[in-house]
Design a protein around this motif. Structure first.
Motif, PDB file in Angstrom:
ATOM      1  N   ASP A 135      -3.971  47.200  13.380  1.00  0.00           N
ATOM      2  CA  ASP A 135      -4.771  46.330  14.223  1.00  0.00           C
ATOM      3  C   ASP A 135      -6.100  46.152  13.489  1.00  0.00           C
ATOM      4  OD1 ASP A 135      -6.434  45.123  16.115  1.00  0.00           O
ATOM      5  OD2 ASP A 135      -5.442  46.139  17.791  1.00  0.00           O
ATOM      6  N   VAL A 136      -6.215  45.062  12.758  1.00  0.00           N
ATOM      7  CA  VAL A 136      -7.392  44.802  11.938  1.00  0.00           C
ATOM      8  C   VAL A 136      -8.641  44.731  12.813  1.00  0.00           C
ATOM      9  CG1 VAL A 136      -8.446  43.153  10.325  1.00  0.00           C
ATOM     10  CG2 VAL A 136      -5.983  43.614  10.217  1.00  0.00           C
TER      11      VAL A 136
ATOM     12  N   ASP B 233       3.838  45.974   8.582  1.00  0.00           N
ATOM     13  CA  ASP B 233       4.531  46.294   7.337  1.00  0.00           C
ATOM     14  C   ASP B 233       5.826  47.015   7.708  1.00  0.00           C
ATOM     15  OD1 ASP B 233       5.490  47.521   4.956  1.00  0.00           O
ATOM     16  OD2 ASP B 233       3.468  47.445   4.102  1.00  0.00           O
TER      17      ASP B 233
ATOM     18  N   ILE C 119       1.767  49.190  11.874  1.00  0.00           N
ATOM     19  CA  ILE C 119       1.092  48.023  12.424  1.00  0.00           C
ATOM     20  C   ILE C 119      -0.390  48.345  12.328  1.00  0.00           C
ATOM     21  CG2 ILE C 119       0.672  46.587  14.467  1.00  0.00           C
ATOM     22  CD1 ILE C 119       3.477  47.675  15.474  1.00  0.00           C
TER      23      ILE C 119
ATOM     24  N   GLN D   7       6.314  41.888   5.278  1.00  0.00           N
ATOM     25  CA  GLN D   7       5.007  41.998   5.912  1.00  0.00           C
ATOM     26  C   GLN D   7       4.714  40.745   6.714  1.00  0.00           C
ATOM     27  OE1 GLN D   7       2.119  42.954   2.919  1.00  0.00           O
ATOM     28  NE2 GLN D   7       2.901  45.011   2.669  1.00  0.00           N
TER      29      GLN D   7
ATOM     30  N   GLU E 211      -4.259  52.124  13.475  1.00  0.00           N
ATOM     31  CA  GLU E 211      -2.913  52.010  12.921  1.00  0.00           C
ATOM     32  C   GLU E 211      -1.895  52.600  13.890  1.00  0.00           C
ATOM     33  OE1 GLU E 211      -1.694  52.484   8.556  1.00  0.00           O
ATOM     34  OE2 GLU E 211      -1.113  54.395   9.470  1.00  0.00           O
TER      35      GLU E 211
ATOM     36  N   HIS F   4       1.482  38.906   9.310  1.00  0.00           N
ATOM     37  CA  HIS F   4       0.078  38.920   9.680  1.00  0.00           C
ATOM     38  C   HIS F   4      -0.134  37.811  10.703  1.00  0.00           C
ATOM     39  CE1 HIS F   4      -4.293  39.345   8.225  1.00  0.00           C
ATOM     40  NE2 HIS F   4      -4.294  38.662   9.339  1.00  0.00           N
TER      41      HIS F   4
ATOM     42  N   GLN G 152      -1.472  43.297  11.316  1.00  0.00           N
ATOM     43  CA  GLN G 152      -0.699  43.277  10.072  1.00  0.00           C
ATOM     44  C   GLN G 152       0.467  44.239  10.260  1.00  0.00           C
ATOM     45  OE1 GLN G 152      -3.396  44.424   6.956  1.00  0.00           O
ATOM     46  NE2 GLN G 152      -4.266  42.380   6.794  1.00  0.00           N
TER      47      GLN G 152
ATOM     48  N   GLU H  56      -6.109  40.768  15.575  1.00  0.00           N
ATOM     49  CA  GLU H  56      -5.459  40.420  14.322  1.00  0.00           C
ATOM     50  C   GLU H  56      -4.599  41.599  13.890  1.00  0.00           C
ATOM     51  OE1 GLU H  56      -6.693  39.373   9.716  1.00  0.00           O
ATOM     52  OE2 GLU H  56      -8.249  39.451  11.242  1.00  0.00           O
TER      53      GLU H  56
END
Length: 167
Positions: free
Chosen positions: A129-130, A121, A127, A2, A135, A4, A119, A117
């Motif tokens: 996108d916070v 995995d 992916i 992972q 997603e 970030h 994340q 931002e």
């Protein structure tokens, strides 16, 4: 695996000379090359990057001449992952061989904005996108490729396999 980090967007057809201009090819040390990463686009680009940040690119990222220095420069700048619409084939292979993770997501890449931002995995093939709660899915990497990356690239992968056979 992972990851970030913050997204740093670059355009389409970013060639290896933009990633690491020829005048900086005086070393093969990632940290030295990383000091000049993306200098062909913006000499100050690397000053805005923190270790763990991600590059997000348009189509044909890494086109141009075949130089292993380009993925090494990205790694030396602290970039572990590049997410792109698509990659030039020789760069794609060189990237994995050097231990750089490259994820092809097609047009989905257009939803990621500078500074988002993210994340990543690798095991789940996602992916997140916070910043936008969106997603993006991608095909998970084959186990062999993950093993190659976990060992830090092809040279380390082969070295460790040879050590196993000698013992």
């Amino acid at each position: 695996m992972q990851f970030h980090g913050k997204a740093h967007t670059v355009g389409a057809h970013v060639d290896t000379d933009a990633i690491i201009p020829a005048q900086y090819l005086v070393s093969t040390e990632p940290e030295v090359l990383g000091e000049h990463c993306m200098a062909g686009l913006d000499p100050d680009w690397v000053k805005n990057v923190q270790s763990g940040d991600l590059v997000v690119a348009g189509p044909n990222f890494g086109c141009g001449s075949s130089r292993e220095h380009a993925p090494l420069a990205l790694l030396g700048a602290g970039i572990p992952v590049v997410i792109a619409h698509s990659f030039a084939r020789i760069f794609y292979r060189n990237g994995f061989n050097m231990g750089l993770i490259l994820l092809e997501v097609g047009d989905e890449v257009n939803s990621i904005q500078e500074g988002d931002e993210l994340q990543v995995d690798l095991d789940q093939g996602t992916i997140l996108d916070v910043s936008s709660s969106r997603e993006i899915r991608f095909s998970p990497l084959p186990e062999f490729m993950k093993d190659l990356l976990e060992k830090g690239g092809l040279v380390n992968y082969v070295r460790k396999r040879l050590q196993k056979t000698e013992s």
